[in-house]
Design a protein around this motif. Structure first.
Motif, PDB file in Angstrom:
ATOM      1  N   UNK A   1     -22.621  -8.418  -3.820  1.00 49.51           N
ATOM      2  CA  UNK A   1     -23.085  -7.043  -3.827  1.00 49.51           C
ATOM      3  C   UNK A   1     -21.539  -7.164  -4.778  1.00 49.51           C
ATOM      4  N   UNK A   2     -21.791  -5.799  -5.958  1.00 46.81           N
ATOM      5  CA  UNK A   2     -20.235  -6.038  -6.384  1.00 46.81           C
ATOM      6  C   UNK A   2     -19.815  -3.932  -5.963  1.00 46.81           C
ATOM      7  N   UNK A   3     -18.250  -4.634  -5.467  1.00 50.97           N
ATOM      8  CA  UNK A   3     -17.231  -3.656  -5.022  1.00 50.97           C
ATOM      9  C   UNK A   3     -15.909  -4.171  -5.472  1.00 50.97           C
ATOM     10  N   UNK A   4     -15.391  -3.263  -5.976  1.00 51.78           N
ATOM     11  CA  UNK A   4     -13.660  -2.863  -6.728  1.00 51.78           C
ATOM     12  C   UNK A   4     -13.373  -2.493  -5.439  1.00 51.78           C
ATOM     13  N   UNK A   5     -12.102  -2.647  -5.185  1.00 47.27           N
ATOM     14  CA  UNK A   5     -11.047  -1.965  -4.797  1.00 47.27           C
ATOM     15  C   UNK A   5      -9.929  -1.537  -5.343  1.00 47.27           C
ATOM     16  N   UNK A   6      -9.389  -0.583  -5.968  1.00 45.28           N
ATOM     17  CA  UNK A   6      -8.298  -0.319  -6.655  1.00 45.28           C
ATOM     18  C   UNK A   6      -6.882  -0.212  -5.181  1.00 45.28           C
ATOM     19  N   UNK A   7      -5.884  -1.093  -5.395  1.00 45.47           N
ATOM     20  CA  UNK A   7      -5.566  -1.315  -3.875  1.00 45.47           C
ATOM     21  C   UNK A   7      -3.588  -1.519  -4.103  1.00 45.47           C
ATOM     22  N   UNK A   8      -3.261  -1.341  -3.093  1.00 43.35           N
ATOM     23  CA  UNK A   8      -2.177  -1.201  -2.896  1.00 43.35           C
ATOM     24  C   UNK A   8      -1.316  -2.545  -2.082  1.00 43.35           C
ATOM     25  N   UNK A   9      -1.393  -3.303  -1.366  1.00 43.56           N
ATOM     26  CA  UNK A   9      -0.772  -3.587  -0.346  1.00 43.56           C
ATOM     27  C   UNK A   9       0.116  -3.939   0.495  1.00 43.56           C
ATOM     28  N   UNK A  10       0.760  -2.325  -0.256  1.00 41.47           N
ATOM     29  CA  UNK A  10       1.405  -2.347   0.754  1.00 41.47           C
ATOM     30  C   UNK A  10       1.681  -0.797   1.636  1.00 41.47           C
ATOM     31  N   UNK A  11      -0.155  -0.825   1.180  1.00 48.99           N
ATOM     32  CA  UNK A  11      -0.416   0.741   1.667  1.00 48.99           C
ATOM     33  C   UNK A  11      -1.441   0.648   3.182  1.00 48.99           C
ATOM     34  N   UNK A  12      -0.885   0.707   4.027  1.00 50.60           N
ATOM     35  CA  UNK A  12      -1.982   0.507   5.605  1.00 50.60           C
ATOM     36  C   UNK A  12      -3.271   1.098   5.372  1.00 50.60           C
ATOM     37  N   UNK A  13      -3.436   1.835   4.373  1.00 46.63           N
ATOM     38  CA  UNK A  13      -5.029   2.445   4.399  1.00 46.63           C
ATOM     39  C   UNK A  13      -5.444   1.740   3.589  1.00 46.63           C
TER      40      UNK A  13
ATOM     41  N   UNK B   1      -4.625  -1.821   2.653  1.00 45.78           N
ATOM     42  CA  UNK B   1      -5.256  -2.642   3.585  1.00 45.78           C
ATOM     43  C   UNK B   1      -6.525  -2.911   4.960  1.00 45.78           C
ATOM     44  N   UNK B   2      -6.221  -0.939   5.137  1.00 38.37           N
ATOM     45  CA  UNK B   2      -7.414  -0.946   6.483  1.00 38.37           C
ATOM     46  C   UNK B   2      -9.339  -0.894   5.857  1.00 38.37           C
ATOM     47  N   UNK B   3      -8.903  -0.229   4.243  1.00 38.36           N
ATOM     48  CA  UNK B   3     -10.289  -0.253   3.594  1.00 38.36           C
ATOM     49  C   UNK B   3     -10.448  -1.360   2.765  1.00 38.36           C
TER      50      UNK B   3
END
Length: 143
Positions: A1-13, A15-17
Protein backbone atom coordinates in the motif's frame (compact mmCIF):
# COMPACT_ATOMS: atom_id res chain seq x y z
CA UNK A 1 0.00 0.00 0.00
CA UNK A 2 1.27 3.43 -0.95
CA UNK A 3 1.16 5.62 2.17
CA UNK A 4 3.12 8.82 2.74
CA UNK A 5 3.36 10.68 6.03
CA UNK A 6 4.70 14.23 6.25
CA UNK A 7 6.37 13.76 9.58
CA UNK A 8 8.11 15.73 12.30
CA UNK A 9 9.83 13.25 14.63
CA UNK A 10 9.79 15.85 17.44
CA UNK A 11 5.97 15.95 17.41
CA UNK A 12 4.08 13.44 19.57
CA UNK A 13 0.98 13.53 17.34
CA UNK A 14 3.15 12.81 14.32
CA UNK A 15 4.92 9.93 16.12
CA UNK A 16 1.58 8.44 17.22
CA UNK A 17 0.21 8.69 13.67
CA UNK A 18 3.27 6.97 12.25
CA UNK A 19 2.93 4.21 14.85
CA UNK A 20 -0.75 3.69 13.96
CA UNK A 21 0.18 3.32 10.29
CA UNK A 22 2.81 0.74 11.21
CA UNK A 23 0.31 -1.01 13.52
CA UNK A 24 -1.69 -1.75 10.36
CA UNK A 25 1.35 -3.53 8.91
CA UNK A 26 2.21 -0.68 6.54
CA UNK A 27 5.67 0.81 6.20
CA UNK A 28 4.97 4.29 4.84
CA UNK A 29 7.19 6.65 2.96
CA UNK A 30 8.27 9.04 5.69
CA UNK A 31 8.91 12.59 4.52
CA UNK A 32 10.55 14.71 7.19
CA UNK A 33 9.05 17.88 5.78
CA UNK A 34 11.22 20.26 7.80
CA UNK A 35 14.20 19.18 5.66
CA UNK A 36 12.34 17.87 2.59
CA UNK A 37 9.69 20.55 2.20
CA UNK A 38 6.96 20.00 -0.40
CA UNK A 39 6.83 22.48 -3.25
CA UNK A 40 4.28 25.30 -3.30
CA UNK A 41 2.08 23.39 -5.77
CA UNK A 42 2.42 20.03 -4.00
CA UNK A 43 1.53 21.61 -0.67
CA UNK A 44 -1.46 23.41 -2.17
CA UNK A 45 -2.71 20.14 -3.70
CA UNK A 46 -2.27 18.20 -0.45
CA UNK A 47 -4.16 20.85 1.54
CA UNK A 48 -6.99 20.89 -1.02
CA UNK A 49 -7.18 17.07 -1.06
CA UNK A 50 -7.52 17.13 2.73
CA UNK A 51 -10.47 19.53 2.37
CA UNK A 52 -8.75 22.31 4.30
CA UNK A 53 -8.08 25.95 3.68
CA UNK A 54 -4.48 27.07 3.61
CA UNK A 55 -5.00 28.91 6.90
CA UNK A 56 -6.35 25.72 8.52
CA UNK A 57 -3.17 23.93 7.48
CA UNK A 58 -0.90 26.50 9.16
CA UNK A 59 0.60 26.38 12.63
CA UNK A 60 -0.40 29.80 13.89
CA UNK A 61 1.28 29.30 17.28
CA UNK A 62 4.78 29.32 15.79
CA UNK A 63 6.70 32.52 16.47
CA UNK A 64 7.49 33.02 12.78
CA UNK A 65 3.73 33.24 12.13
CA UNK A 66 3.45 36.44 14.15
CA UNK A 67 6.88 37.70 13.07
CA UNK A 68 5.74 37.59 9.43
CA UNK A 69 2.27 39.00 10.30
CA UNK A 70 0.61 36.00 8.66
CA UNK A 71 -2.59 36.71 10.55
CA UNK A 72 -3.18 39.58 8.10
CA UNK A 73 -6.52 38.66 6.42
CA UNK A 74 -5.41 40.42 3.24
CA UNK A 75 -2.74 37.78 2.61
CA UNK A 76 -3.91 35.34 -0.04
CA UNK A 77 -3.27 31.62 -0.28
CA UNK A 78 -0.21 32.03 -2.50
CA UNK A 79 1.50 34.29 0.03
CA UNK A 80 0.66 31.89 2.85
CA UNK A 81 1.89 28.89 0.86
CA UNK A 82 5.11 30.73 0.04
CA UNK A 83 5.61 31.38 3.76
CA UNK A 84 5.00 27.71 4.55
CA UNK A 85 7.54 26.58 1.96
CA UNK A 86 10.10 29.12 3.20
CA UNK A 87 9.39 28.24 6.84
CA UNK A 88 8.15 24.62 6.90
CA UNK A 89 7.63 24.75 10.68
CA UNK A 90 4.42 26.59 9.70
CA UNK A 91 3.01 23.43 8.08
CA UNK A 92 0.66 21.66 10.44
CA UNK A 93 1.37 18.00 10.93
CA UNK A 94 1.16 15.25 10.22
CA UNK A 95 -0.39 15.06 6.78
CA UNK A 96 -0.95 11.51 5.57
CA UNK A 97 -1.67 10.56 1.95
CA UNK A 98 -3.12 7.13 1.08
CA UNK A 99 -5.12 5.78 -1.87
CA UNK A 100 -8.21 6.33 0.32
CA UNK A 101 -7.55 10.04 0.86
CA UNK A 102 -5.45 12.77 2.43
CA UNK A 103 -5.85 13.93 6.02
CA UNK A 104 -4.27 16.26 8.50
CA UNK A 105 -4.15 13.72 11.33
CA UNK A 106 -4.85 15.85 14.38
CA UNK A 107 -5.72 13.91 16.45
CA UNK A 108 -3.62 10.97 15.30
CA UNK A 109 -6.60 8.59 15.17
CA UNK A 110 -7.89 10.40 12.08
CA UNK A 111 -5.41 8.31 10.12
CA UNK A 112 -7.66 5.29 10.76
CA UNK A 113 -10.27 6.83 8.42
CA UNK A 114 -7.91 6.56 5.44
CA UNK A 115 -6.11 3.28 6.23
CA UNK A 116 -8.01 0.49 4.48
CA UNK A 117 -6.00 -2.19 6.29
CA UNK A 118 -7.09 -3.17 9.79
CA UNK A 119 -5.00 -2.60 12.89
CA UNK A 120 -3.05 -5.72 13.85
CA UNK A 121 -3.29 -5.37 17.61
CA UNK A 122 -3.62 -3.10 20.59
CA UNK A 123 -2.26 0.43 20.40
CA UNK A 124 -1.93 3.22 22.94
CA UNK A 125 -0.63 6.71 22.34
CA UNK A 126 2.61 7.82 23.95
CA UNK A 127 0.58 9.33 26.80
CA UNK A 128 -1.05 5.95 27.48
CA UNK A 129 -4.44 6.70 25.93
CA UNK A 130 -5.83 3.48 24.44
CA UNK A 131 -6.80 3.87 20.79
CA UNK A 132 -6.97 0.26 19.55
CA UNK A 133 -8.01 -2.74 21.65
CA UNK A 134 -6.45 -6.24 21.67
CA UNK A 135 -8.73 -7.30 18.79
CA UNK A 136 -7.52 -4.43 16.57
CA UNK A 137 -10.76 -2.47 17.01
CA UNK A 138 -10.99 1.25 17.69
CA UNK A 139 -11.58 2.05 21.36
CA UNK A 140 -14.77 4.05 21.80
CA UNK A 141 -14.20 6.84 24.30
CA UNK A 142 -16.73 7.01 27.10
CA UNK A 143 -17.97 3.46 26.49
Amino acid sequence: MDVTIYHNPKCGTSRNTLALIRNAGVEPQVVEYLSATPTHDALAAMIAQAGLTVREAMRSKESVYSELALDNPELGDDALLDAMVAHPILINRPFVVTPAGTRLCRPSELVLDILPLPQKGAFAKEDGEAVIDDDGKRVVKGA
